[in-house]
Design an enzyme around this catalytic site. Structure first.
Site, mmCIF file in Angstrom:
data_model
loop_
_atom_site.group_PDB
_atom_site.id
_atom_site.type_symbol
_atom_site.label_atom_id
_atom_site.label_comp_id
_atom_site.label_asym_id
_atom_site.label_seq_id
_atom_site.Cartn_x
_atom_site.Cartn_y
_atom_site.Cartn_z
ATOM 1 N N THR A 126 22.925 63.402 -8.840
ATOM 2 C CA THR A 126 23.121 64.809 -8.444
ATOM 3 C C THR A 126 24.476 65.378 -8.845
ATOM 4 O O THR A 126 24.757 66.556 -8.614
ATOM 5 C CB THR A 126 22.909 64.965 -6.929
ATOM 6 O OG1 THR A 126 23.614 63.893 -6.268
ATOM 7 C CG2 THR A 126 21.430 64.850 -6.586
ATOM 8 N N GLY A 127 25.345 64.550 -9.405
ATOM 9 C CA GLY A 127 26.560 65.078 -10.008
ATOM 10 C C GLY A 127 27.637 65.515 -9.030
ATOM 11 O O GLY A 127 27.686 65.060 -7.881
ATOM 12 N N GLY A 137 46.937 71.807 -10.024
ATOM 13 C CA GLY A 137 46.361 70.540 -10.448
ATOM 14 C C GLY A 137 46.606 70.302 -11.920
ATOM 15 O O GLY A 137 46.175 71.076 -12.767
ATOM 16 N N HIS A 151 43.938 56.827 -46.178
ATOM 17 C CA HIS A 151 45.153 57.631 -46.308
ATOM 18 C C HIS A 151 44.808 58.939 -47.003
ATOM 19 O O HIS A 151 44.153 58.906 -48.051
ATOM 20 C CB HIS A 151 46.183 56.865 -47.147
ATOM 21 C CG HIS A 151 47.482 57.577 -47.343
ATOM 22 N ND1 HIS A 151 48.417 57.669 -46.337
ATOM 23 C CD2 HIS A 151 47.973 58.249 -48.399
ATOM 24 C CE1 HIS A 151 49.464 58.356 -46.800
ATOM 25 N NE2 HIS A 151 49.216 58.723 -48.044
#
Lengths: 466, 466
Positions: free
Chosen positions: A147-148, A183, A443
């Site tokens: 359900t996250g 945050g 490279h």
């Protein structure tokens, strides 16, 4: 008690995000009948409100930066503005394309999608309130909870108006003049980076002593330096004590400081909490710890035959971890011999400008785990492709002991998120510095810097001082 | 016979390009005394006339494309022109920065650089015509030949005026209206891509039936389709029979076609030949085959103690192969136990828009070598990050048999050159599809497409149809 007839399937999955749909796809592929219960659109947070739309916005920001710095590359260009409606249209086009692809996959594997909100009612059964009205019941040989997660806030900070989580920040129909980001984790750093590119005056407030506090200290320092150069104000080690809607914006108090901060908007990016409430989990005997579902190594909950995957399982909340969890559970149910990937073996990328990417342990974690460690840092200043891109940063490799395996790789720089593909192989295959140093990188690529860091760690630096 | 006193060193290296300087750096690090003979600037073709300047120009072209397509991402920008003088200044700044870094490394390891043209005169001795006048002689315990390569032309096509090789094309001080590129190899495709981005009308003429004829057929098709979409005319399987300077440009006849082609310039990109003439090699008993130096597996020539590295050794002419060669010879001379990387294990990248990258065998080569092969192709249309970048292309993985190791990986798409770092680990470590499929790639990255291709090959496609 509902009197709906009980429909049965081999697997019933609750939640159609990364963990849920990947489990459904793999289970169907392995011949199981699958019911996937989801009230919203398949694809979950990642596709609709997370990874994909934010990275699309960050790419639009990259275009802005390219135009703005075009003269540095000899190109005469002018930035005439950001058409935010058109940016959203681009973003939505990306989401819609992937969504159509996902729906096609789900249909092609004959997965039955039940549009509604599921609730565990015992006996491996899920009761669903259907989106179109009515109810249904589905019993699975196995149940998978997927359900996250959802954006969280802090006590005392009410979301609304100019105080918003990433869900709303993703959809802003105008560009603010100034923003405070509460945050300095992945989400906070990505929005700070995005907005700074769009000309917003950004202040990041992080209670921990540094940005991206779970990353290696070296990475945090590199990112903070880059952010400051870009004009982003970084206030680390500072707690926000209050936030309130003010006239034309939001006012924020910082603990221990006299004057408040003011900005047009406040993004609250203090993490995401598991979506496990109201699903009947505890009633069904499933152990929950601080909102997360408790699972064993096989991702089985405390109730046999009920599994959990993705963001509701404690650990890094990442779509690709959800994919791995979902596939693992499906294969396990099919009786395949499969090994879960440990959380430390799952790559992490912050898609800011510059990007930060890592795999395995930070130096501090490695010291704790292994005692002695050795490290090498390769500066992107020595890397041709990074000079061409005019990005700076570096690669840090952490090794157990003086000749043990590589136990952590940390990258900072534009586009380095792509290098974590190689880095995760090195880590997960427990390679030594010599294993990598003996091979050849193309490279000029940025991947060469990964090679050079391992050459340095193996005691044979090429394009670096010994 | 010169009467110069003979200076001695552990290693005398002729040529200061990628192979020469990497050998010098590693040998010095291992405690050897090193003389490096070079008449030009250290860094060779790669740094001054090849990899680095072309990739800088290609990045300027990427900026042009970003500005031109900005509206697709919601960004209002206008392209006001290309300031070719400023583009060259940017390019030169990148070169100069790397050159300073290289000079610093060479100095810090006490490598003695002799500025002049060297010639092998027998007895491990090199006679040098010094740039500043005079001569000197240097005898090495070992000699290393690293004189690199130079642009070639075809019989009957004389370089001059509007008919040029990449050396001059790199330095053009104005942008032509039209260009014919003779040769659809790496250099031809990169210039075609660059010029198309700058608004030049480009026609590529390639005698082989397809662009990049040494790459997998699938890669050629992808690139050709992308080039045509970009308005580049691709004439493959067509030989150029004559080219002559005409009024305001150049006129070119194609074999079997009635009308000639006309353009402002003709780039002759038919490959690079080894610089081995006039160095006294054959006189010193060193075996030469069609201009290339013949070496054994240890890169030793037919004369004991004389080695060759880089573009004068038959095989892919790539700077990173030169680095690997140089390091290998130095370590061998120091008595270290070292293994040369086989040419097939050296990654190849064409930095066009889109990029083409590969490692290991093409499907056709794999069939020849292994008999049965299995392949998987993952389309970048299913890859979120590629959709965000609005690039198309894909990943093709070739496996020996039905469950053998991965023997070839081929990538097409913008920025996929960076993914070849991971791909070369997979190839060189002889991984199976399952080894890669069991691990986790970061979402959303382009590297995920590499993971998805291996998932598909392992029979468990995630974001792809089975």
């Amino acid at each position: 008690m509902s009197t709906d007839p009980v429909d049965t399937a081999d697997v019933v999955i609750v939640g159609g995000g990364s963990g849920g749909y990947s489990c459904a796809l793999r289970a169907a592929q392995l011949g199981m009948s699958v019911v996937l219960v989801e009230s919203g659109k398949l694809g979950g947070t990642c596709l609709h409100n997370g990874c994909i739309p934010t990275k699309a916005l960050l790419h639009a920001a990259e275009i802005v930066e390219s135009v703005r710095s075009a003269a540095d590359f000899g190109i005469k260009a002018s930035l005439d503005g950001v058409d935010i409606t058109a940016v959203h249209a681009y973003k939505q086009k990306v989401v819609d394309g992937l969504y159509r692809g996902l729906e096609g996959l789900i249909a092609s594997r004959q997965i039955r999608v039940v549009r509604g909100s599921g609730r565990v009612v015992g006996d491996h059964t899920v009761a669903v309130d259907l989106v179109d009205g009515g109810t249904s019941r589905h019993r699975g040989e196995a149940l998978v909870l997927a359900t996250g997660s959802q954006s969280r806030t802090l006590p005392g900070i009410e979301i609304g108006g100019p105080i918003m989580t990433s869900d709303l920040a993703l959809e802003l129909d105008s560009i603010p003049k100034s923003a405070i980001v509460l945050g300095g984790g992945v989400i906070g750093c990505e929005f700070a980076s995005l907005w700074a590119s769009l000309g917003v005056e950004v202040t990041v407030v992080e209670a921990a002593p540094r940005l991206l506090p779970t990353e290696d200290d070296w990475s945090s320092k590199q990112l903070t330096r880059a952010f400051r150069k870009r004009g982003i104000t970084v206030r680390a080690g500072v707690a926000l004590s209050a936030a309130r809607v003010a006239e034309a914006g939001v006012t924020v108090d910082l603990a221990g400081e006299s004057g408040p901060l003011h900005a047009d908007i406040l993004l609250v990016a203090v993490g995401r909490g598991p979506r496990t409430a109201g699903l009947g989990l505890e009633e069904a005997g499933i152990r929950i710890d601080r909102g997360f579902v408790v699972v064993d190594d096989a991702l089985q909950t405390s109730v046999p035959g009920i599994y959990a995957v993705g963001d509701i399982v404690p650990g890094p909340q990442l779509a690709h971890r959800g994919f791995a969890n979902g596939i693992f559970v499906a294969e396990q149910l099919a009786g395949l011999d499969c090994v879960p990937v440990a959380d430390s073996g799952i790559p992490r990328v912050t898609y800011s400008h510059p990007e930060v990417a890592s795999i395995g342990l930070t130096e501090a974690e490695a010291v704790e785990r292994h005692g002695d460690v050795t490290t090498a840092v390769y500066d992107l200043g020595g890397n041709g492709k990074s000079r061409i891109l005019q990005t700076s940063g570096g690669v840090k490799v952490v090794r157990a002991g003086a000749d043990g395996p590589v136990v952590g790789i940390h990258l900072v720089g534009d586009r380095v998120g792509e290098l974590i593909g190689e880095a995760q192989l090195i880590y997960n295959w427990e390679a030594t510095a010599d294993d990598v140093a003996g091979l050849v990188h193309a490279h000029p690529t940025q991947a060469e810097a990964l090679g050079e860091a391992h050459l340095a760690l193996a005691g044979k630096p090429l394009h670096a001082h010994a």
